[in-house]
Design an enzyme around this catalytic site. Structure first.
Site, PDB file in Angstrom:
ATOM      1  N   LYS A 116       0.841  -1.194   0.000  1.00 65.39           N
ATOM      2  CA  LYS A 116       0.000   0.000   0.000  1.00 65.39           C
ATOM      3  C   LYS A 116       0.879   1.248   0.000  1.00 65.39           C
ATOM      4  O   LYS A 116       1.905   1.311   0.698  1.00 65.39           O
ATOM      5  CB  LYS A 116      -0.901  -0.045   1.245  1.00 65.39           C
ATOM      6  CG  LYS A 116      -1.943   1.045   1.354  1.00 65.39           C
ATOM      7  CD  LYS A 116      -2.775   0.805   2.609  1.00 65.39           C
ATOM      8  CE  LYS A 116      -3.891   1.815   2.801  1.00 65.39           C
ATOM      9  NZ  LYS A 116      -4.690   1.516   4.020  1.00 65.39           N
ATOM     10  N   SER A 123      -9.445   1.016   3.307  1.00 68.77           N
ATOM     11  CA  SER A 123      -8.711   1.867   2.388  1.00 68.77           C
ATOM     12  C   SER A 123      -7.614   1.146   1.602  1.00 68.77           C
ATOM     13  O   SER A 123      -7.043   1.715   0.665  1.00 68.77           O
ATOM     14  CB  SER A 123      -8.073   3.030   3.162  1.00 68.77           C
ATOM     15  OG  SER A 123      -7.156   2.559   4.148  1.00 68.77           O
ATOM     16  N   SER A 152      -9.349  -1.334   7.461  1.00 70.87           N
ATOM     17  CA  SER A 152      -8.815  -1.123   6.118  1.00 70.87           C
ATOM     18  C   SER A 152      -7.975  -2.249   5.558  1.00 70.87           C
ATOM     19  O   SER A 152      -7.632  -2.218   4.376  1.00 70.87           O
ATOM     20  CB  SER A 152      -8.006   0.180   6.083  1.00 70.87           C
ATOM     21  OG  SER A 152      -8.869   1.284   6.232  1.00 70.87           O
TER      22      SER A 152
END
Length: 645
Positions: free
Chosen positions: A243, A318, A342
């Site tokens: 990420k 996310s 997330s």
């Protein structure tokens, strides 16, 4: 420039083996085997002769190997071996010659170092084709039986078949490399080709923000290192996507924001450094919901990421870029972060395994913060085993994150030791019935899938006990701390970037206009917060944590539970453009700091993935991995997206 890491924020928070894993034998070793190899060979021979209808002849062995070659699309190029019975040593020599296996050392007590077949025994062991009755006994003079030949046939077929990238596990990749079918450089190129085919065009998932321009050269260097020294471990030469809020010193770290598009930190985040030390290749950075604010994964830099199972649906967030990318087989595994859900939400929406570790198990140093009281980084993978391998590499004490001091003494030698297919037998699982919602059709479809998963848990040997969480309504009244801590912790992060920082505060970013305007009000609301020295913040920080921990520990103690389960999200992925709801179930882990793991539980009638979440006590990731692995192996719910074959 010397970077001063954040200060205040970090302080806030053996027979069985031979049979199941390595042996070519399914009977029991007689007690005499422990005294001497000769006695063992004699006893085992008599015992096994009684269980079979005879030993395998050379002709039978040859025919089986010929059939194995045909099944794998290959050919057997040797003549029929000599002899009436096919001994294990002869089989080893035959396989080495046929498959061109390199000589290798072996460590069996009953194989003399100067024996002509010793290098062949070492070679077939290294290739995973044959192994001993135990760690010390190979029994080279023992004839093969029908059972042995069946196992060997399957192994040879698998060895000869070409490597298939889609849904390959880390172990599959390492085996293919060991067998000479693959190099890490070739593996990287295969993933790059898939990203070009499905992320940049075709279904255009928009999951990957940045690719590492040095990935191929890094892979080549790791191939050379493997040849010279052997692999560092299971992640040696394995491509990983992370990420884009993990600092990487060789690529920009952007949080998905245009404002940070050229920001390259001075050093890697601690978890990235650990992965590199383990030999992993950071293939690239994935899209995320900008600054990890939401659960739909849209950003000013990367746009809207799509769900590979249904491209007109959200991938969750996310960490939705990592979720979509790993699900679509763009990398072996990935890293996400989780402040409220997330890691687990996108793992659920993409039929993945996601681990939110205990706060303090793995370092947060070098992760762009959202709320460090709740922030963690953790693995997202297609299997529990791969997630456990990733957790092994990333967990551990970091002097730059004081919270990790609590992990000392709580980390096992390897989380893979908990991979027990029978792990659910005798386990006591609490079913948090209040967390199964039926307020609308979307909630009902998810609850139906997870109630069926509970039935599967029981079928696999677990006791499933309905429980209620004490003070659940009061716990859910508390907000996430992301609305409180973000401004102050982001400002510190930006300032620590030094002279190369594009901006030094949230206020400057807002003034620049270089961000996703859809979250402008959220950013301005966070900027308006003047201090954390308020009774409101302190109440959340202290009382919310105690209330949640006490509630979970009490119900687990009252019912003698190993874990609590519930739907990872209360609704499946929504259509892009519509509102996405996930419920409050994911709050229990960050509010308590306790670990949770989500695993695929199945699919809704319209084909959207659903996850079941296991929550446990602090630093009890091993138990959660054992339970989740047993469930995964007993159900095999995950399948690859059909749109990215």
């Amino acid at each position: 420039m010397k970077r001063h890491r954040w200060n205040w924020k970090k302080s806030s928070s053996l027979l069985l083996t031979g049979v199941l894993m390595t042996g070519l034998w399914t009977g029991g070793i007689p007690a005499e085997a422990a005294s001497a190899s000769a006695a063992a060979s004699s006893a085992a021979s008599s015992a096994r002769a009684g269980k079979t209808q005879g030993f395998i002849t050379a002709d039978q062995f040859y025919l089986s190997m010929k059939e194995a070659a045909a099944e794998a699309g290959s050919a057997l190029t040797l003549d029929v071996p000599q002899g009436a019975k096919m001994q294990r040593s002869n089989a080893a020599v035959f396989l080495q010659q046929w498959l061109n296996l390199k000589d290798a050392a072996e460590t069996f007590d009953d194989v003399a170092d100067d024996a002509s077949y010793a290098p062949a025994v070492g070679a077939v062991v290294k290739a995973g084709l044959m192994e001993g009755y135990s760690k010390t006994l190979f029994m080279p003079g023992q004839p093969l039986t029908a059972e042995d030949l069946t196992i060997l046939h399957d192994r040879v077929t698998g060895y000869l078949k070409p490597f298939v990238l889609e849904e390959a596990t880390i172990a599959d990749m390492q085996l293919a490399i060991d067998q000479g079918k693959l190099t890490s450089k070739q593996l990287v190129q295969m993933y790059l080709d898939r990203i070009a085919k499905y992320d940049d065009q075709g279904v255009s998932l928009q999951a990957v923000l940045t690719l590492n321009p040095d990935a191929l050269s890094i892979a080549e260097a790791l191939d050379q290192e493997r040849a010279a020294k052997g692999p560092r471990g299971p992640l040696h030469g394995i491509p990983i996507l992370v990420k884009d809020n993990f600092d990487t010193a060789d690529m920009p770290t952007t949080a998905g924001c245009l404002c940070l598009k050229d920001s390259i930190p001075g050093k890697d985040a601690e978890q990235i450094a650990k992965l590199k030390e383990a030999g992993a290749i950071i293939l690239g950075k994935t899209n995320l919901h900008e600054f990890a604010f939401g659960i739909t994964t849209s950003s000013s830099l990367g746009g809207q990421t799509k769900n590979p199972y249904a491209p007109d649906h959200y991938p969750g967030g996310s960490s939705g870029g990592t979720g979509a990318a790993v699900a679509a087989n763009f990398a072996a595994a990935g890293l996400g972060t989780d402040t409220g859900g997330s890691i687990r939400i996108p793992s659920s929406f993409n039929s993945l395994v996601g681990i939110r570790p205990t706060v303090g198990l793995s370092s947060r140093d070098g992760i762009i913060p959202l709320a460090l009281t709740q922030d963690v980084g953790g693995p997202m993978a297609r299997s529990v085993e791969d997630a456990a391998i990733m957790l092994d590499a990333t967990a551990g004490y970091d002097p730059d994150d004081t919270a990790t001091a609590y992990s000392v003494g709580h980390i096992p030698a390897s989380y893979t030791a908990f991979l027990d297919a029978d792990g659910l037998k005798g386990a006591r699982i609490g079913v948090a019935v209040e967390l199964f919602q039926n307020g609308n059709d979307r909630e009902k479809t998810v609850s139906d899938v997870v109630y069926h998963a509970v039935d599967e848990l029981k079928a696999l040997g677990a006791a499933a006990i309905p429980v209620t969480i004490p003070n659940l309504a009061e716990i859910n009244e508390y907000p996430s701390l992301s609305g409180y801590e973000f401004k102050f912790q982001l400002n510190e992060y930006l300032q620590e970037l030094g002279d190369g920082a594009p901006y030094y505060s949230l206020a400057e970013i807002i003034a620049s206009g270089e961000y996703d305007k859809a979250q402008e009000q959220s950013m301005k609301a966070r900027e308006a917060r003047e201090t954390l020295e308020t009774e409101e913040y302190k109440d959340i920080l202290l009382n919310r944590t105690k209330l949640t921990r006490d509630a979970l520990l009490k119900v687990m103690a009252d019912y003698d539970l190993d874990a609590i389960v519930y739907p990872t999200t209360t609704q499946p992925a929504a259509f892009i453009g519509e509102s996405q709801a996930s419920g409050n179930n994911n709050r229990l882990s960050p509010f308590s700091g306790f670990p949770a793991i989500t695993v695929p539980a199945g699919f809704t009638p319209d084909g959207l993935p659903v996850g079941i979440e296991f929550l446990g006590r602090a630093f009890d990731e091993g138990t959660l991995i054992k339970l989740a692995y047993s469930y995964e192996q007993g159900t095999h719910h995950r399948h690859a997206p059909k749109l990215t074959p």
